[in-house]
Every structure is written in C-alpha cells, then in structure tokens.
Design a protein around this motif. Structure first.
Motif, PDB file in Angstrom:
ATOM      1  N   HIS A  41      51.098  16.378   0.031  1.00  0.00           N
ATOM      2  CA  HIS A  41      49.825  15.752   0.414  1.00  0.00           C
ATOM      3  C   HIS A  41      49.999  14.280   0.793  1.00  0.00           C
ATOM      4  O   HIS A  41      49.258  13.411   0.342  1.00  0.00           O
ATOM      5  N   VAL A  42      51.008  14.008   1.593  1.00  0.00           N
ATOM      6  CA  VAL A  42      51.268  12.644   2.076  1.00  0.00           C
ATOM      7  C   VAL A  42      51.470  12.680   3.583  1.00  0.00           C
ATOM      8  O   VAL A  42      51.718  13.732   4.166  1.00  0.00           O
ATOM      9  N   GLY A  43      51.375  11.536   4.203  1.00  0.00           N
ATOM     10  CA  GLY A  43      51.559  11.431   5.641  1.00  0.00           C
ATOM     11  C   GLY A  43      52.958  11.005   6.033  1.00  0.00           C
ATOM     12  O   GLY A  43      53.266  10.896   7.225  1.00  0.00           O
ATOM     13  N   MET A  44      53.809  10.757   5.028  1.00  0.00           N
ATOM     14  CA  MET A  44      55.154  10.278   5.303  1.00  0.00           C
ATOM     15  C   MET A  44      56.038  10.582   4.098  1.00  0.00           C
ATOM     16  O   MET A  44      55.586  10.503   2.966  1.00  0.00           O
ATOM     17  N   LEU A  45      57.299  10.930   4.369  1.00  0.00           N
ATOM     18  CA  LEU A  45      58.277  11.135   3.305  1.00  0.00           C
ATOM     19  C   LEU A  45      59.596  10.482   3.699  1.00  0.00           C
ATOM     20  O   LEU A  45      59.927  10.403   4.886  1.00  0.00           O
ATOM     21  N   PRO A  46      60.368  10.024   2.702  1.00  0.00           N
ATOM     22  CA  PRO A  46      61.673   9.451   3.024  1.00  0.00           C
ATOM     23  C   PRO A  46      62.657  10.532   3.459  1.00  0.00           C
ATOM     24  O   PRO A  46      62.603  11.664   2.972  1.00  0.00           O
ATOM     25  N   VAL A  47      63.538  10.170   4.367  1.00  0.00           N
ATOM     26  CA  VAL A  47      64.617  11.055   4.803  1.00  0.00           C
ATOM     27  C   VAL A  47      65.880  10.575   4.090  1.00  0.00           C
ATOM     28  O   VAL A  47      66.160   9.376   4.060  1.00  0.00           O
ATOM     29  N   THR A  48      66.610  11.509   3.507  1.00  0.00           N
ATOM     30  CA  THR A  48      67.789  11.128   2.732  1.00  0.00           C
ATOM     31  C   THR A  48      69.044  11.810   3.257  1.00  0.00           C
ATOM     32  O   THR A  48      68.996  12.854   3.888  1.00  0.00           O
ATOM     33  N   SER A  49      70.149  11.164   2.951  1.00  0.00           N
ATOM     34  CA  SER A  49      71.470  11.725   3.199  1.00  0.00           C
ATOM     35  C   SER A  49      72.270  11.473   1.932  1.00  0.00           C
ATOM     36  O   SER A  49      72.443  10.304   1.539  1.00  0.00           O
ATOM     37  N   ALA A  50      72.701  12.513   1.274  1.00  0.00           N
ATOM     38  CA  ALA A  50      73.424  12.423   0.006  1.00  0.00           C
ATOM     39  C   ALA A  50      72.609  11.651  -1.029  1.00  0.00           C
ATOM     40  O   ALA A  50      73.151  10.872  -1.813  1.00  0.00           O
ATOM     41  N   GLY A  51      71.288  11.828  -1.020  1.00  0.00           N
ATOM     42  CA  GLY A  51      70.425  11.195  -2.003  1.00  0.00           C
ATOM     43  C   GLY A  51      70.011   9.769  -1.696  1.00  0.00           C
ATOM     44  O   GLY A  51      69.226   9.176  -2.412  1.00  0.00           O
ATOM     45  N   ARG A  52      70.535   9.196  -0.597  1.00  0.00           N
ATOM     46  CA  ARG A  52      70.204   7.817  -0.224  1.00  0.00           C
ATOM     47  C   ARG A  52      69.230   7.805   0.947  1.00  0.00           C
ATOM     48  O   ARG A  52      69.446   8.504   1.935  1.00  0.00           O
ATOM     49  N   PRO A  53      68.173   7.012   0.864  1.00  0.00           N
ATOM     50  CA  PRO A  53      67.205   6.950   1.963  1.00  0.00           C
ATOM     51  C   PRO A  53      67.833   6.372   3.229  1.00  0.00           C
ATOM     52  O   PRO A  53      68.525   5.360   3.176  1.00  0.00           O
ATOM     53  N   VAL A  54      67.600   7.050   4.356  1.00  0.00           N
ATOM     54  CA  VAL A  54      68.131   6.582   5.640  1.00  0.00           C
ATOM     55  C   VAL A  54      67.026   6.420   6.686  1.00  0.00           C
ATOM     56  O   VAL A  54      67.288   5.969   7.795  1.00  0.00           O
ATOM     57  N   GLY A  55      65.826   6.814   6.333  1.00  0.00           N
ATOM     58  CA  GLY A  55      64.715   6.709   7.271  1.00  0.00           C
ATOM     59  C   GLY A  55      63.474   7.348   6.690  1.00  0.00           C
ATOM     60  O   GLY A  55      63.381   7.564   5.478  1.00  0.00           O
ATOM     61  N   ARG A  56      62.535   7.679   7.572  1.00  0.00           N
ATOM     62  CA  ARG A  56      61.298   8.315   7.142  1.00  0.00           C
ATOM     63  C   ARG A  56      60.810   9.232   8.244  1.00  0.00           C
ATOM     64  O   ARG A  56      61.107   9.028   9.419  1.00  0.00           O
ATOM     65  N   VAL A  57      60.081  10.244   7.844  1.00  0.00           N
ATOM     66  CA  VAL A  57      59.461  11.136   8.822  1.00  0.00           C
ATOM     67  C   VAL A  57      57.967  11.155   8.525  1.00  0.00           C
ATOM     68  O   VAL A  57      57.555  11.173   7.371  1.00  0.00           O
ATOM     69  N   THR A  58      57.184  11.108   9.581  1.00  0.00           N
ATOM     70  CA  THR A  58      55.731  11.028   9.432  1.00  0.00           C
ATOM     71  C   THR A  58      55.064  12.316   9.878  1.00  0.00           C
ATOM     72  O   THR A  58      55.645  13.117  10.606  1.00  0.00           O
ATOM     73  N   TRP A  59      53.831  12.461   9.458  1.00  0.00           N
ATOM     74  CA  TRP A  59      53.024  13.613   9.873  1.00  0.00           C
ATOM     75  C   TRP A  59      52.866  13.614  11.392  1.00  0.00           C
ATOM     76  O   TRP A  59      52.924  14.665  12.029  1.00  0.00           O
TER      77      TRP A  59
END
Length: 185
Positions: A77-95
C-alpha cells in the motif's frame, strides 16, 4: 514577524488603509509558517531516523519483473519501494513507473529498466536531516540503511508526520517516554 504583522494591521485600521491590512495578513501568515518550520526542526533534530522509519528488510530486487513490482506495491500500500541488490538499496521504483508499462508487457520488463535513483538515510541520522534530504531530492520516501549499508527500512512523509504527532503529544503530557524501538509496518 507576528509583532510586526499586528503593528502593521493596527496601523492599517487607524489609517483606514486596506492595502496595509492585506500586507499585514500576509506577513502574519509568513510568520506562522516560519514558526511551524522552526518547531518541526527542533522536534525532528531530537529524533533518530531509526525511531521514525517503517522497518523493512526486503526491497524489490533488480531482477524482478514489473509484474512483481506491481504486486509488491499493492501489497505494501505504498507508491514507491526501494530497489535492492544483495540487500543494498540501489534505487527506487514508483507506482507511476509500473503503470507506464502496459499490463501485458509487465512480465517481461525488469525493475532495473524502470528504476529511478534512490535517496538514502542512515539509522543514526536525525529526522530533520533526512527530511531535508527528501525535500532536496523531491521524493516522498527514502531508503534507510544500517551501519553496513543494508536496507533496514523506509522513511516517508507519513512516518515523519506520525513521529511529529507523537513527540508533540509527549511534550503536551509533560513527559518524554521515549520512542518505541520497533513498530508494525
């Protein structure tokens, strides 16, 4: 600012100058806004990001499909989530990024192709620093990382508002009971 606005308003009434009254009103509104910002800064500088954030140890992996991202955003129920690689945030993806991909093509389109740059805050930072970073990047949510750079949670506008409300209530009650270490997501 308030004193100046009141004095200006009184002067406008005495001289029967409506323009002076309008200027006094705008000065008063500006002073009120500045007062709220100073109060918010004072409250948030005392609170660590760890106490404000929504705990989240899993983000969207780079190699997931946009269909998976669609369902993850709906589930959370969010408009954005973090994108991870091996558990580390590398970006975000939005609705909006998910919606930009036609539904029939979401299964073959990868999160890495639609992700945007992300903004990161650290657990030990104060809330004001994180809020400034969000405002400068013009994003409604930041990924929160632990000491090792791994995703620990997210911090959004709603988290900050809840934290401000909690802190103001504690001040009104005269006791700072502290911040909970953990809360449900």
């Amino acid at each position: 600012g308030r004193v100046f606005a009141v004095a200006f308003g009184v002067w406008g009434v005495v001289t029967l100058n409506p323009f002076t009254l309008v200027v006094a009103f705008f000065v008063l509104m500006g002073a009120e806004g500045e007062s709220r910002q100073v109060r918010m800064k004072a409250l948030l500088e005392r609170v660590r990001v760890e106490a404000l954030m929504t705990p989240r140890v899993v983000g969207l992996d780079l190699d997931l499909s946009m269909q998976d991202a669609h369902w993850a955003l709906r589930r959370e129920h969010v408009g954005m989530l973090p994108v991870t690689s091996a558990g580390r945030p590398v970006g975000r993806v939005t609705w909006a990024a998910v919606q930009a991909v036609p539904e029939a093509q979401r299964g073959g389109y990868m999160v890495r192709d639609a992700m945007e740059d992300g903004v990161v805050a650290e657990l030990a930072e104060d809330g004001w620093t994180a809020l400034r970073r969000m405002a400068e990047a013009n994003v409604p949510m930041v990924a929160v990382v632990d000491e090792e750079g791994l995703l620990a949670g997210t911090l959004g506008w709603n988290d900050i508002q809840r934290g401000l409300t909690r802190e103001e209530e504690a001040e009104r009650n005269g006791s700072r009971t502290g911040w909970p270490r953990e809360r449900t997501a």
